[in-house]
Write a protein that holds these residues in place. Structure first.
Motif, PDB file in Angstrom:
ATOM      1  N   GLY A   1       0.904  -0.834   0.007  1.00 54.03           N
ATOM      2  CA  GLY A   1      -0.172   0.084  -0.008  1.00 54.03           C
ATOM      3  C   GLY A   1       1.100   1.385   0.390  1.00 54.03           C
ATOM      4  N   MET A   2       2.244   1.358  -0.636  1.00 51.23           N
ATOM      5  CA  MET A   2       3.509   2.227  -0.589  1.00 51.23           C
ATOM      6  C   MET A   2       3.444   2.729  -2.184  1.00 51.23           C
ATOM      7  N   ARG A   3       2.618   3.303  -2.772  1.00 48.33           N
ATOM      8  CA  ARG A   3       2.424   3.262  -4.298  1.00 48.33           C
ATOM      9  C   ARG A   3       2.827   4.585  -3.864  1.00 48.33           C
ATOM     10  N   TRP A   4       3.183   5.679  -2.791  1.00 48.21           N
ATOM     11  CA  TRP A   4       3.522   6.594  -3.317  1.00 48.21           C
ATOM     12  C   TRP A   4       5.407   6.785  -2.831  1.00 48.21           C
ATOM     13  N   LEU A   5       5.705   5.299  -2.504  1.00 50.29           N
ATOM     14  CA  LEU A   5       7.283   6.200  -2.596  1.00 50.29           C
ATOM     15  C   LEU A   5       8.307   6.545  -3.417  1.00 50.29           C
ATOM     16  N   PRO A   6       7.295   5.785  -5.272  1.00 48.53           N
ATOM     17  CA  PRO A   6       9.184   6.361  -6.474  1.00 48.53           C
ATOM     18  C   PRO A   6       8.271   7.373  -6.003  1.00 48.53           C
ATOM     19  N   TRP A   7       6.936   8.165  -5.711  1.00 45.73           N
ATOM     20  CA  TRP A   7       6.829   9.455  -6.502  1.00 45.73           C
ATOM     21  C   TRP A   7       7.193  10.464  -5.493  1.00 45.73           C
ATOM     22  N   LEU A   8       8.189   9.916  -4.164  1.00 44.15           N
ATOM     23  CA  LEU A   8       8.437  11.051  -3.382  1.00 44.15           C
ATOM     24  C   LEU A   8       9.419  10.502  -3.341  1.00 44.15           C
ATOM     25  N   ALA A   9      10.682   9.680  -3.743  1.00 48.82           N
ATOM     26  CA  ALA A   9      11.789   9.392  -4.085  1.00 48.82           C
ATOM     27  C   ALA A   9      11.618  10.526  -5.161  1.00 48.82           C
TER      28      ALA A   9
ATOM     29  N   ALA B   1      10.477  12.947  -6.275  1.00 50.18           N
ATOM     30  CA  ALA B   1      10.827  14.401  -5.646  1.00 50.18           C
ATOM     31  C   ALA B   1      11.758  14.855  -5.490  1.00 50.18           C
ATOM     32  N   LEU B   2      12.338  14.213  -4.521  1.00 49.33           N
ATOM     33  CA  LEU B   2      13.179  14.143  -3.466  1.00 49.33           C
ATOM     34  C   LEU B   2      14.826  14.308  -4.365  1.00 49.33           C
ATOM     35  N   LEU B   3      15.062  13.523  -5.148  1.00 51.03           N
ATOM     36  CA  LEU B   3      16.213  13.548  -6.659  1.00 51.03           C
ATOM     37  C   LEU B   3      15.943  14.788  -7.214  1.00 51.03           C
ATOM     38  N   CYS B   4      15.061  15.582  -7.795  1.00 50.36           N
ATOM     39  CA  CYS B   4      14.776  17.175  -7.764  1.00 50.36           C
ATOM     40  C   CYS B   4      15.591  17.732  -7.216  1.00 50.36           C
TER      41      CYS B   4
ATOM     42  N   TYR C   1      22.784  19.715  -0.845  1.00 53.91           N
ATOM     43  CA  TYR C   1      21.929  17.739  -1.469  1.00 53.91           C
ATOM     44  C   TYR C   1      21.424  17.009  -0.586  1.00 53.91           C
ATOM     45  N   ALA C   2      23.178  16.741   0.270  1.00 53.77           N
ATOM     46  CA  ALA C   2      23.176  15.682   0.505  1.00 53.77           C
ATOM     47  C   ALA C   2      21.940  15.145   1.600  1.00 53.77           C
ATOM     48  N   TRP C   3      20.912  15.978   1.929  1.00 49.77           N
ATOM     49  CA  TRP C   3      20.068  15.617   2.727  1.00 49.77           C
ATOM     50  C   TRP C   3      18.655  14.751   1.814  1.00 49.77           C
ATOM     51  N   PRO C   4      18.221  15.813   0.607  1.00 47.07           N
ATOM     52  CA  PRO C   4      17.233  14.642   0.445  1.00 47.07           C
ATOM     53  C   PRO C   4      18.079  14.367  -0.965  1.00 47.07           C
ATOM     54  N   LEU C   5      19.324  14.226  -1.197  1.00 50.43           N
ATOM     55  CA  LEU C   5      19.863  12.274  -2.177  1.00 50.43           C
ATOM     56  C   LEU C   5      19.718  11.535  -1.171  1.00 50.43           C
ATOM     57  N   GLY C   6      19.853  11.571   0.305  1.00 50.17           N
ATOM     58  CA  GLY C   6      20.027  10.361   0.767  1.00 50.17           C
ATOM     59  C   GLY C   6      18.773  10.073   1.374  1.00 50.17           C
ATOM     60  N   GLY C   7      17.799  10.730   1.432  1.00 52.46           N
ATOM     61  CA  GLY C   7      16.442  10.567   1.712  1.00 52.46           C
ATOM     62  C   GLY C   7      15.874   9.578   0.220  1.00 52.46           C
ATOM     63  N   ALA C   8      15.954   9.764  -0.564  1.00 51.54           N
ATOM     64  CA  ALA C   8      16.000   9.380  -2.011  1.00 51.54           C
ATOM     65  C   ALA C   8      16.196   7.822  -1.932  1.00 51.54           C
ATOM     66  N   LEU C   9      17.837   8.048  -1.433  1.00 51.91           N
ATOM     67  CA  LEU C   9      18.333   6.663  -1.472  1.00 51.91           C
ATOM     68  C   LEU C   9      17.596   5.428  -0.591  1.00 51.91           C
ATOM     69  N   ALA C  10      17.394   6.136   0.500  1.00 55.86           N
ATOM     70  CA  ALA C  10      16.374   4.806   1.237  1.00 55.86           C
ATOM     71  C   ALA C  10      15.168   4.901   1.032  1.00 55.86           C
TER      72      ALA C  10
END
Length: 348
Positions: free
Chosen positions: A71-79, A81-84, A325-334
């Motif tokens: 039920g976590m289809r939002w993960l790719p979208w959030l990832a 957004a963090l990459l952008c 930039y390291a913070w959102p990049l790390g979030g996207a990898l997580a």
């Protein structure tokens, strides 16, 4: 309001972010949604099996897919957004700092009296007058004065400041080129030249300058003091009191005369330079006395002066930009790792 301004305001609204270095990359945020909406779905060419309970089978398949993703289809979208956001390089402003600027404050005093037209120098293998040789050496000296404040003073019967202390070396160079023998008179006012240089060095407009910073005058002459109101040694006392260090250069050969196109030395002609007074001026102010009899020696003298201790003064206050930039990049990898591990963990 332009798109760039809107993006910068958007960045300022984010907690812990003062701006983006590449804000235009945020325009890539809706690309996956646009691709899903605009691009047609891929049609399968495989043989189809028609069953009477197709709708119920579709719902079962969808439910199975939802269970697989937890039920976590939002993960790719959030990832995405963090990459952008990471690609746009979010930054914060650090504390204001004033890096020191290393530089010298130099006033160049050049003799333009009549004796500077004496053609007893060599430049590029050809005979030239003293002023031409001095100009060539001074031009090379200016080329190495990046970051220094340099002024140009000329003297003959009177002393004149052609350029005040400035970082614009091209202006100083142009005024040097335009200087000619006799521009300030045919005589030599060494004392007045030192006095005027001291006055200008004390009238600095740099608000960061302090009285304990050394100021330097480099004076070149080929004669003795024959004009002016101020005695050279008295002027040296004024320079010492003002903290101005004077380096004196006695420039000139042994003198020559032209005979049938040849330059013949004239013994005794070089004795017209008052080396004793120039040496006493330098000693009284903490400077050095130099003797140059040809262009090569003069170039070596200015190279030696080039090694003077620089003056350090506070530079313009700046606030360094710190990358975040390291913070959102790390979030996207997580999030990517979570999307990969979660289905396998649920099946286990």
């Amino acid at each position: 309001m332009s798109t760039s301004e809107w993006l910068q305001q958007f960045a300022a609204a984010l907690p812990g972010v003062d701006g983006f270095d590449w804000p235009w990359l945020l325009l890539a945020l809706p690309l996956p949604w646009l691709a899903r909406w605009l691009l047609p779905a891929r049609r399968s060419t495989a043989p189809a099996l028609e069953v009477p309970f197709g709708d119920r089978l579709g719902r079962v398949t969808a439910d199975a897919s939802a269970r697989a993703t937890g039920g976590m289809r939002w993960l790719p979208w959030l990832a995405w957004a963090l990459l952008c956001v990471a690609a746009a390089r979010p930054q914060v402003l650090g504390e204001a700092v004033q890096p020191p600027q290393a530089g010298r404050e130099l006033m160049l005093a050049l003799d333009l009296s009549g004796s500077m037209s004496e053609p007893d120098m060599q430049l590029g293998g050809r005979p030239v007058d003293r002023l031409t040789a001095a100009k060539a050496v001074l031009a090379d000296f200016l080329d190495r004065r990046a970051g220094d404040r340099v002024g140009l003073l000329v003297f003959g019967r009177r002393a004149y400041v052609l350029t005040p202390l400035t970082l614009d070396r091209e202006t100083v160079r142009q005024q040097l080129v335009d200087s000619v023998v006799g521009l300030a008179g045919q005589e030599t006012a060494i004392g007045d030249a030192i006095g005027l240089a001291v006055k200008r060095l004390r009238q600095r407009t740099d608000v960061a300058a302090t009285d304990d910073q050394p100021r330097v005058l480099v004076l070149l002459t080929d004669g003795v003091n024959t004009a002016g109101l101020l005695d050279p040694l008295k002027a040296a006392e004024l320079a010492a009191d003002a903290g101005v260090r004077v380096h004196t250069i006695a420039f000139g050969g042994e003198g020559s005369m032209s005979l049938f196109g040849f330059q013949l030395p004239m013994p005794g002609a070089g004795d017209e330079i008052d080396e004793t007074t120039l040496r006493r001026i330098a000693e009284a102010t903490g400077g050095r006395f130099f003797r140059a009899r040809d262009t090569a020696e003069l170039a070596g003298i200015y190279a030696e002066i080039d090694r003077l201790e620089p003056v350090e003064r506070p530079g313009e206050a700046v606030r360094p930009r710190i990358e975040r930039y390291a913070w959102p990049l790390g979030g996207a990898l997580a999030l990517a790792l979570l999307a990969f591990v979660r289905p396998r963990w649920r099946r286990a």
